[in-house]
Design an enzyme around this catalytic site. Sequence first.
Site, PDB file in Angstrom:
ATOM      1  N   TYR A 132     119.654 157.785 -16.685  1.00 23.41           N
ATOM      2  CA  TYR A 132     118.325 158.405 -16.813  1.00 23.41           C
ATOM      3  C   TYR A 132     117.781 158.301 -18.230  1.00 23.41           C
ATOM      4  CZ  TYR A 132     119.905 160.161 -12.345  1.00 23.41           C
ATOM      5  OH  TYR A 132     120.409 160.246 -11.064  1.00 23.41           O
ATOM      6  N   LYS A 177     113.927 149.148  -5.257  1.00 24.50           N
ATOM      7  CA  LYS A 177     114.943 148.149  -4.932  1.00 24.50           C
ATOM      8  C   LYS A 177     116.038 148.831  -4.105  1.00 24.50           C
ATOM      9  CE  LYS A 177     115.282 147.147  -9.369  1.00 24.50           C
ATOM     10  NZ  LYS A 177     115.844 146.664 -10.612  1.00 24.50           N
ATOM     11  N   ASP A 203     116.248 143.413 -14.636  1.00 29.63           N
ATOM     12  CA  ASP A 203     116.449 144.832 -14.409  1.00 29.63           C
ATOM     13  C   ASP A 203     116.552 145.446 -15.807  1.00 29.63           C
ATOM     14  OD1 ASP A 203     117.100 147.289 -13.022  1.00 29.63           O
ATOM     15  OD2 ASP A 203     119.174 146.936 -13.599  1.00 29.63           O
ATOM     16  N   ASP A 263     118.100 149.037 -16.980  1.00 24.98           N
ATOM     17  CA  ASP A 263     119.340 149.748 -17.311  1.00 24.98           C
ATOM     18  C   ASP A 263     120.561 148.952 -16.864  1.00 24.98           C
ATOM     19  OD1 ASP A 263     117.790 151.912 -18.302  1.00 24.98           O
ATOM     20  OD2 ASP A 263     117.586 152.712 -16.280  1.00 24.98           O
ATOM     21  N   ASP A 281     122.139 143.905 -12.431  1.00 27.58           N
ATOM     22  CA  ASP A 281     123.550 144.288 -12.488  1.00 27.58           C
ATOM     23  C   ASP A 281     124.026 144.990 -11.223  1.00 27.58           C
ATOM     24  OD1 ASP A 281     122.029 146.604 -13.031  1.00 27.58           O
ATOM     25  OD2 ASP A 281     123.627 147.474 -14.242  1.00 27.58           O
TER      26      ASP A 281
END
Length: 172
Positions: free
Chosen positions: A25, A116, A14, A16, A141
Site C-alpha cells: 500500500y 487486473k 506494473d 509495485d 510480477d
Amino acid sequence: MTDTSAKNRAIFFDRDGVLNVDTGYLFRIEDFEWISGAPEAVAWAAGKGYQTIVVTNQSGIARGYYTEDSMNCLHRWMNEDLQRRTGCSIDAFYHSPFHPDANIPVYKHADHPDRKPNPGMVLRAIQDFSLSPEACLMIGDKQSDMEAARRSNVPSHLFQGGNLLQALQSAL
C-alpha cells in the site's frame, strides 16, 4: 514481437514489485524505493521508441488507506525523480482503485473491468495511444499481470526480481 513504428508500441509496467520495492500500500514518497535498474529500464525503453505506461491495481484507495490524490502525488514525484536521474519520464499512469472488499462504497466492485487480471487499463491505453498490442510488452510480477496482458493480446514477461533493465532487455 512484430516490428512496428515506434509510436505504436509500449512497455506496460506494473508498479509495485516491478518499478518500486513493494512495501504494501505504498503512497508516501519517503517510503518509495526504486527496484534495481528500474529508472534505467524506463529510460532505455523510451530511448528505443517505446511509450512507457504504468498499469497498477491500487486497492489501498478502496480500503481507505490513502486517496487517489496521494497516489497521483507519488506518481508525479516518480516522474520528477526519473527526469532528474535519467532525463525521461513515464508517459502515462493507469490505475484501478477498485476491490471487492472496499471500505469506500464507490470503489466496491466484485469484478471491475480495470482491476487486473481484467484487461481494462491495458485496453484503454492501447486505444489512447493507438498501440499495436503485438508490438507491446507487459512486465509484471504477478500472474494477474500476465493474465491482463494475455486478455489484451500483449506479450508479457514475469519479472521475478533482480535488475529490471536486464530483465527488460532479455525479454525483448
